[in-house]
Design a protein around this motif. Sequence first.
Motif, PDB file in Angstrom:
ATOM      1  N   UNK A   9       0.839  -1.210   0.000  1.00  0.00           N
ATOM      2  CA  UNK A   9       0.000   0.000   0.000  1.00  0.00           C
ATOM      3  C   UNK A   9       0.867   1.250   0.000  1.00  0.00           C
ATOM      4  N   UNK A  10       1.947   1.207   0.816  1.00  0.00           N
ATOM      5  CA  UNK A  10       2.847   2.366   0.887  1.00  0.00           C
ATOM      6  C   UNK A  10       3.480   2.627  -0.484  1.00  0.00           C
ATOM      7  N   UNK A  11       3.904   1.540  -1.149  1.00  0.00           N
ATOM      8  CA  UNK A  11       4.516   1.696  -2.475  1.00  0.00           C
ATOM      9  C   UNK A  11       3.518   2.291  -3.470  1.00  0.00           C
ATOM     10  N   UNK A  12       2.293   1.823  -3.412  1.00  0.00           N
ATOM     11  CA  UNK A  12       1.264   2.354  -4.313  1.00  0.00           C
ATOM     12  C   UNK A  12       1.037   3.832  -4.058  1.00  0.00           C
ATOM     13  N   UNK A  13       0.969   4.217  -2.778  1.00  0.00           N
ATOM     14  CA  UNK A  13       0.747   5.626  -2.432  1.00  0.00           C
ATOM     15  C   UNK A  13       1.900   6.490  -2.934  1.00  0.00           C
ATOM     16  N   UNK A  14       3.131   5.971  -2.729  1.00  0.00           N
ATOM     17  CA  UNK A  14       4.301   6.731  -3.183  1.00  0.00           C
ATOM     18  C   UNK A  14       4.272   6.909  -4.699  1.00  0.00           C
ATOM     19  N   UNK A  15       3.911   5.868  -5.428  1.00  0.00           N
ATOM     20  CA  UNK A  15       3.834   5.971  -6.893  1.00  0.00           C
ATOM     21  C   UNK A  15       2.769   6.974  -7.327  1.00  0.00           C
ATOM     22  N   UNK A  16       1.653   6.985  -6.626  1.00  0.00           N
ATOM     23  CA  UNK A  16       0.594   7.953  -6.962  1.00  0.00           C
ATOM     24  C   UNK A  16       1.075   9.373  -6.709  1.00  0.00           C
ATOM     25  N   UNK A  17       1.759   9.564  -5.561  1.00  0.00           N
ATOM     26  CA  UNK A  17       2.264  10.897  -5.234  1.00  0.00           C
ATOM     27  C   UNK A  17       3.282  11.358  -6.278  1.00  0.00           C
ATOM     28  N   UNK A  18       4.175  10.435  -6.658  1.00  0.00           N
ATOM     29  CA  UNK A  18       5.154  10.778  -7.679  1.00  0.00           C
ATOM     30  C   UNK A  18       4.482  11.103  -9.017  1.00  0.00           C
ATOM     31  N   UNK A  19       3.443  10.321  -9.360  1.00  0.00           N
ATOM     32  CA  UNK A  19       2.727  10.590 -10.603  1.00  0.00           C
ATOM     33  C   UNK A  19       2.074  11.949 -10.614  1.00  0.00           C
ATOM     34  N   UNK A  20       1.606  12.381  -9.419  1.00  0.00           N
ATOM     35  CA  UNK A  20       0.985  13.702  -9.316  1.00  0.00           C
ATOM     36  C   UNK A  20       2.020  14.814  -9.188  1.00  0.00           C
ATOM     37  N   UNK A  51       3.960  20.032  -5.828  1.00  0.00           N
ATOM     38  CA  UNK A  51       3.316  19.525  -4.613  1.00  0.00           C
ATOM     39  C   UNK A  51       1.929  19.032  -5.003  1.00  0.00           C
ATOM     40  N   UNK A  52       1.666  17.750  -4.814  1.00  0.00           N
ATOM     41  CA  UNK A  52       0.360  17.203  -5.229  1.00  0.00           C
ATOM     42  C   UNK A  52      -0.803  17.905  -4.550  1.00  0.00           C
ATOM     43  N   UNK A  53      -1.876  18.110  -5.339  1.00  0.00           N
ATOM     44  CA  UNK A  53      -3.115  18.706  -4.869  1.00  0.00           C
ATOM     45  C   UNK A  53      -2.958  20.152  -4.432  1.00  0.00           C
ATOM     46  N   UNK A  54      -1.774  20.690  -4.524  1.00  0.00           N
ATOM     47  CA  UNK A  54      -1.530  22.086  -4.146  1.00  0.00           C
ATOM     48  C   UNK A  54      -1.098  22.906  -5.369  1.00  0.00           C
TER      49      UNK A  54
END
Length: 264
Positions: A9-20, A51-54
């Motif tokens: 889950x952590x890896x998935x979250x990190x990949x999403x953050x990087x994608x954003x 910065x994602x979402x910002x």
Amino acid sequence: MVDLVTLFIVVIVILIILGLSIRIVNQYERGVVFRLGKVIGIKEPGLRLLIPLVDRMVKPSLQIITMPIQSQKIITEDNVSIDVAAVAYFKIIDPYKAVVEVENYTRAVNQISQTTVRSVVGQFNLDEILSVTPKINAKIKEIIDEHSEPWGINVTTVEIKDITLPENMKRVIGLQAEAEREKRAKIIAAEGEFLSAAKLGDAADIISEHPIALQLRIMQVLNQIAVEKNSTIIFPAPLMNSITDISNFLKTENMEATKPKEKK
């Protein structure tokens, strides 16, 4: 097992953050970055992190844009209805103004271009539109560039690419062109006759001083005519008399040449 799920889950979250967060700005683009609605800077080409979402990035292209200006009916100064189509070339020179100062810079330039073409072309008569097109193009470009400069846009070129005339005007212009060519042909022919008459006058002066030259010229012309085997040559009486005179002249000269000189 729980640790593996958590790690996944952590890896998935990190990949999403990087994608954003990761953005790539191409060489022909500039990135205008908004943070919570405020512009914080212009990003140069390359890999950029947000910065994602910002943060939000808008990437206007700095390439020259070719924009066709659709054909529209225009009434010229001399009340002739024509259809005029043009094309405009422009590029962004200030990404900040192009994104912030105008909602849609392409549509804005298109609308001001159509209005300007209609206004400027309508100030000229038909003959001027067909003959001084570069002047009209320059004036249209100047006006569009003046309006688009506050948007960070530079108009490089505007060209009228098509002018459609009514059928009756095409016939009239064709007749006018034909009459103009006929006038030029008559003027050239008259100039030729004038030069020919001047040369004939000079020739007449020379022949008047040397009458025998006319007869020699006649004999030369007859010699040229005789090349055609199917030609029948009629010698005029004056020519026969001239031939006799030439023969007598040559005999006299021969007798003078052969006559012995008297001793002194």
